[in-house]
Design a protein around this motif. Structure first.
Motif, short mmCIF file in Angstrom:
data_model
loop_
_atom_site.label_atom_id
_atom_site.label_comp_id
_atom_site.label_asym_id
_atom_site.label_seq_id
_atom_site.Cartn_x
_atom_site.Cartn_y
_atom_site.Cartn_z
N VAL A 147 2.67 -0.05 -4.16
CA VAL A 147 1.30 -0.73 -4.00
C VAL A 147 0.62 -0.31 -5.43
O VAL A 147 0.75 0.68 -6.04
CB VAL A 147 0.58 -0.12 -2.94
CG1 VAL A 147 -0.99 -0.88 -3.11
CG2 VAL A 147 0.94 -0.41 -1.60
N THR A 148 0.02 -1.42 -5.98
CA THR A 148 -0.59 -1.14 -7.25
C THR A 148 -1.91 -1.76 -7.34
O THR A 148 -2.14 -2.97 -6.55
CB THR A 148 0.24 -1.81 -8.42
OG1 THR A 148 0.31 -3.16 -8.44
CG2 THR A 148 1.56 -1.26 -8.62
N GLY A 149 -2.87 -1.24 -8.01
CA GLY A 149 -4.22 -1.72 -8.13
C GLY A 149 -5.15 -1.17 -9.15
O GLY A 149 -4.23 -0.02 -9.94
N ASN A 150 -6.15 -1.15 -9.43
CA ASN A 150 -7.24 -0.73 -10.41
C ASN A 150 -7.35 0.81 -9.78
O ASN A 150 -7.54 1.72 -10.34
CB ASN A 150 -8.41 -1.35 -10.60
CG ASN A 150 -9.14 -0.55 -11.52
OD1 ASN A 150 -8.68 -0.35 -12.84
ND2 ASN A 150 -10.11 -0.27 -11.44
N ILE A 185 11.49 11.02 -2.12
CA ILE A 185 10.57 11.28 -2.90
C ILE A 185 9.41 10.24 -3.09
O ILE A 185 9.51 9.22 -3.32
CB ILE A 185 10.66 11.83 -4.19
CG1 ILE A 185 11.96 12.61 -4.33
CG2 ILE A 185 9.50 12.27 -5.18
CD1 ILE A 185 11.58 14.03 -3.87
N GLY A 186 8.01 10.73 -2.53
CA GLY A 186 7.05 9.68 -2.83
C GLY A 186 6.31 10.03 -4.22
O GLY A 186 6.44 11.00 -4.49
N THR A 187 5.96 8.94 -4.86
CA THR A 187 5.40 9.08 -6.46
C THR A 187 4.13 8.35 -6.35
O THR A 187 3.84 7.29 -5.92
CB THR A 187 6.56 8.95 -7.24
OG1 THR A 187 6.62 7.43 -7.11
CG2 THR A 187 7.67 9.68 -7.37
N LEU A 204 -7.16 11.71 -1.68
CA LEU A 204 -6.46 11.52 -3.17
C LEU A 204 -6.84 10.31 -3.68
O LEU A 204 -7.01 9.15 -3.03
CB LEU A 204 -5.06 11.54 -2.99
CG LEU A 204 -4.15 11.48 -4.29
CD1 LEU A 204 -4.39 12.91 -4.96
CD2 LEU A 204 -2.68 11.39 -3.84
N THR A 205 -7.53 10.33 -4.95
CA THR A 205 -7.76 8.95 -5.50
C THR A 205 -7.37 8.76 -6.82
O THR A 205 -7.21 9.68 -7.87
CB THR A 205 -9.62 8.93 -5.81
OG1 THR A 205 -10.20 9.19 -4.55
CG2 THR A 205 -10.01 7.54 -6.43
N LEU A 206 -6.26 7.49 -7.14
CA LEU A 206 -6.01 7.17 -8.38
C LEU A 206 -6.91 6.17 -8.96
O LEU A 206 -7.03 5.25 -8.24
CB LEU A 206 -4.60 6.61 -7.97
CG LEU A 206 -3.55 7.51 -6.97
CD1 LEU A 206 -2.57 6.60 -6.55
CD2 LEU A 206 -3.21 8.60 -7.67
N LYS A 251 -0.76 3.39 -8.97
CA LYS A 251 0.73 2.93 -8.46
C LYS A 251 1.06 4.01 -7.39
O LYS A 251 1.02 4.99 -7.62
CB LYS A 251 1.74 2.78 -9.64
CG LYS A 251 1.75 1.66 -10.42
CD LYS A 251 2.86 1.57 -11.34
CE LYS A 251 2.84 0.71 -12.57
NZ LYS A 251 3.94 0.61 -13.48
N LEU A 252 1.40 3.33 -6.43
CA LEU A 252 2.02 4.42 -5.33
C LEU A 252 3.35 3.90 -4.84
O LEU A 252 3.41 2.77 -4.53
CB LEU A 252 1.19 4.21 -4.03
CG LEU A 252 1.05 5.24 -2.83
CD1 LEU A 252 1.12 6.38 -3.12
CD2 LEU A 252 0.06 4.68 -1.70
N ASN A 253 4.50 4.75 -4.74
CA ASN A 253 5.77 4.12 -4.78
C ASN A 253 6.39 5.21 -3.51
O ASN A 253 6.39 6.26 -3.41
CB ASN A 253 6.43 4.62 -6.06
CG ASN A 253 6.15 3.85 -7.17
OD1 ASN A 253 6.39 2.33 -6.96
ND2 ASN A 253 5.45 4.23 -8.06
N GLN A 254 7.12 4.45 -2.98
CA GLN A 254 8.18 5.10 -1.70
C GLN A 254 9.56 4.25 -1.57
O GLN A 254 9.23 3.12 -1.21
CB GLN A 254 7.49 5.56 -0.66
CG GLN A 254 8.35 6.16 0.47
CD GLN A 254 7.76 6.42 2.01
OE1 GLN A 254 6.62 5.79 2.28
NE2 GLN A 254 8.23 6.99 2.72
#
Length: 193
Positions: A137-140, A105-107, A122-124, A129-132
């Protein structure tokens, strides 16, 4: 070549391979998800037909194939003078998950998740946070174009705020996998006359 230079190159190659694996989350996502129906479940909804906008009040759950988005509020709209459709999920945080082809699962999570259906972007935004597989990877702000497979992660640039990438060793090699035995190379035997 010095030992330190070879070590640095090996580290750089390992880091690059890990980043490629880490950042390819949507590249190995279930291929049929975007062809599935999109189901939005909410506590209430209101429509502003004149401005092509629907607001879903939450908690809100969006499901499309193995894609799941959870938010406090969702706005679905078509920007003026555009054919693009956008979904903007907000929450503390809003979350995104998708099953990958390998079953993992990617979250992702952020204060705001924007999905532009026309550009498949896709813009966060805000605490992104992006997890696999434990790597992250974290950032603003993290922006990912699914079709072009391009990712941009940004910080605010203020104070100690930085883009942080954490890659778990498991993403480089699986130590529990059996060691491969190298094939034996036959030794030339000299025949005495």
């Amino acid at each position: 070549m010095s030992h330190n230079n070879r070590y640095s190159r090996a580290q750089a190659a390992l880091l690059f391979s890990g980043l490629v694996c880490m950042l390819s989350i949507p590249a190995v996502a279930k291929q049929g998800d975007l062809k599935q129906e999109l189901k939005i479940s909410s506590v209430s909804q209101s429509a502003d037909i004149k401005n092509n906008q629907i607001i879903f009040n939450g908690p809100v759950t969006i499901v499309q194939g193995t894609i799941n988005i959870n938010a406090d509020e969702l706005r679905a709209f078509t920007p003026e003078n555009s054919t693009s459709k956008r979904l903007i999920a907000t929450g503390k945080p809003a979350t995104f998950s998708q099953e990958l082809d390998d079953g993992k699962i990617g979250t992702a999570s952020a204060n705001e998740i924007t999905y532009d259906l026309a550009t498949t972007t896709l813009t966060l935004s805000g605490n992104a946070k992006l997890n696999q597989a434990g790597s992250q990877v974290t950032g603003n702000r993290i922006k990912y174009n699914i079709t072009a497979q391009e990712l941009i992660a940004e910080s605010t640039g203020k104070g100690q705020d930085r883009v942080i990438t954490i890659i778990q060793p498991d993403n480089f090699q699986n130590e529990s996998a059996p060691k491969q035995k190298l094939p034996e190379i036959p030794v030339n035997k000299q025949i005495k006359p």
